[in-house]
Design an enzyme around this catalytic site. Structure first.
Site, short mmCIF file in Angstrom:
data_model
loop_
_atom_site.label_atom_id
_atom_site.label_comp_id
_atom_site.label_asym_id
_atom_site.label_seq_id
_atom_site.Cartn_x
_atom_site.Cartn_y
_atom_site.Cartn_z
CB CYS A 1 -0.86 -0.02 1.26
SG CYS A 1 0.17 0.01 2.74
CG HIS B 1 3.93 -6.32 11.34
ND1 HIS B 1 2.76 -5.97 11.97
CD2 HIS B 1 4.93 -5.96 12.20
CE1 HIS B 1 3.05 -5.42 13.13
NE2 HIS B 1 4.35 -5.39 13.28
CB CYS C 1 0.69 4.78 7.54
SG CYS C 1 -0.54 5.05 6.24
CD GLU D 1 -3.12 1.00 13.11
OE1 GLU D 1 -2.80 0.25 12.16
OE2 GLU D 1 -4.24 1.56 13.17
CB SER E 1 -3.08 -6.88 11.46
OG SER E 1 -4.46 -6.73 11.64
CG ASN E 2 -2.56 -6.04 5.74
OD1 ASN E 2 -2.38 -6.68 4.71
ND2 ASN E 2 -1.63 -5.28 6.30
CB SER F 1 3.49 -5.65 5.10
OG SER F 1 2.76 -6.76 5.56
#
Ligand code: SF4
Length: 320
Positions: free
Chosen positions: A12, A41, A96, A126, A219-220, A262
């Site tokens: 991203c 990550h 970010c 985060e 996480s994503n 990531s």
């Protein structure tokens, strides 16, 4: 066997920015440049920046006095900036901008006298950064939770970690709205998380197996795997072809592949090469064009063409 490749996927704008900041910092100040927490990550990204001269540490106190430190994309609590100042460090902030926005919301609503509720995962980097900005109540949308016994007229503002499940967070927010209909709800799940989950949903609708390429600590990436599993499609989160179990592919004709924010594109390409499909089709809302500006103190280092595209040289069979 065909591969259906999610678009968007992978890096991203926030991750692109963070990696570029480390590269530019090493060029400007020379190695070593310290990075507080993994820059993003993904162990391969961390290994790449470390090979160029970055040293990853978990605490600001580990950075030698007077050195240069990059704060990771996930954001940091104010106490880290204070420690860096005491130690005479040069701080380059790779937080970010979409995480910084959540920090600013926390401060703004606190100043207005509202109680802050953060939907997020305890211990995630985060969340450590965001909870450091103001007093707040943390709830994990994956668990059973209840708000404190606040009067129903208590003014509250609800913030979220940027990388949560869009669907699970919507359920948590509708529960909050039942007891506090006037709560201010901020839509903090970022565009990258939202778009990648939308593409993963489309993948799960048309494939028999979904492979998410990325790290277990992301996480994503985990949320992308959850999207497929909740739609009843088997899904595996793997770093690359070395973790691909070929028995998963037996009898499968349509494989969906995606990657978290990531994950470098080369890890996706390596998995596609290992599978060696007959065709590769692109699925989802499509590539993004968002970029974030390099911080002012590194702009003198920016040459042409340092930002990269995510779909470099994959050859697609167009299906629409
Ligand atoms: S996932 Fe979203 S919030 Fe996190 S770095 Fe990327 S754009 Fe920023």
């Amino acid at each position: 066997m065909d591969v259906y490749l999610a678009s968007p996927r992978g890096f991203c704008a926030g991750v692109d920015l963070a990696v570029d900041i480390v590269d530019l910092a090493i060029q400007k100040y020379g190695a070593p440049v310290y990075v507080k927490h993994q820059i993003v990550h993904n162990p391969k990204v961390v290994a790449d920046v470390e090979a160029k001269g970055a040293i990853t540490v978990e605490k600001v106190e580990e950075v030698p006095e007077g050195a240069v430190v990059v704060f990771s994309a996930h954001g940091s609590p104010p106490s880290d900036y204070a420690t860096a100042k005491q130690r005479g460090l040069t701080v380059l902030d790779a937080t970010c901008p979409l995480v910084t926005r959540v920090h600013n919301e926390a401060k703004k609503y606190t100043k207005e006298g509202k109680k802050i509720v953060l939907v997020g995962h305890v211990g995630h980097q985060e969340v450590i950064g965001t909870t450091g900005q103001a007093d707040m109540t943390l709830i994990d949308e994956r668990e059973d939770w209840d708000l404190p016994h606040w009067n129903k007229d208590t003014e509250i503002a609800v913030l979220t970690q940027t990388t949560l499940s869009v669907n699970d967070t919507a359920l948590a927010i509708s529960k909050i709205k039942k007891s506090h209909p006037n709560a201010v709800i901020r839509d903090d799940i970022c565009y990258a998380t939202t778009n990648r989950q939308a593409a993963a949903t489309e993948l799960a609708d048309i494939t028999e197996l979904v492979l998410v390429i990325g790290a277990q600590s992301s996480s994503n990436c985990n949320r992308l795997k959850d999207v497929a599993i909740k739609k009843g499609v088997p899904a595996h989160l793997i770093n690359g072809p070395e973790e691909l179990d070929l028995s998963w592919l037996q009898g499968i004709e349509k494989i969906g592949i995606t990657s978290g924010a990531s994950t470098p594109e080369k890890q996706v390409k390596a998995v596609i090469e290992a599978i060696s499909p007959e065709n590769v089709y692109r699925v989802g809302p499509g590539e993004e064009s968002i970029t974030f500006a390099i911080p002012r103190n590194l702009r003198d280092m920016v040459g042409n063409g340092i930002r990269s595209s995510s779909e470099d040289d994959i050859i697609f069979n167009e299906n629409n």
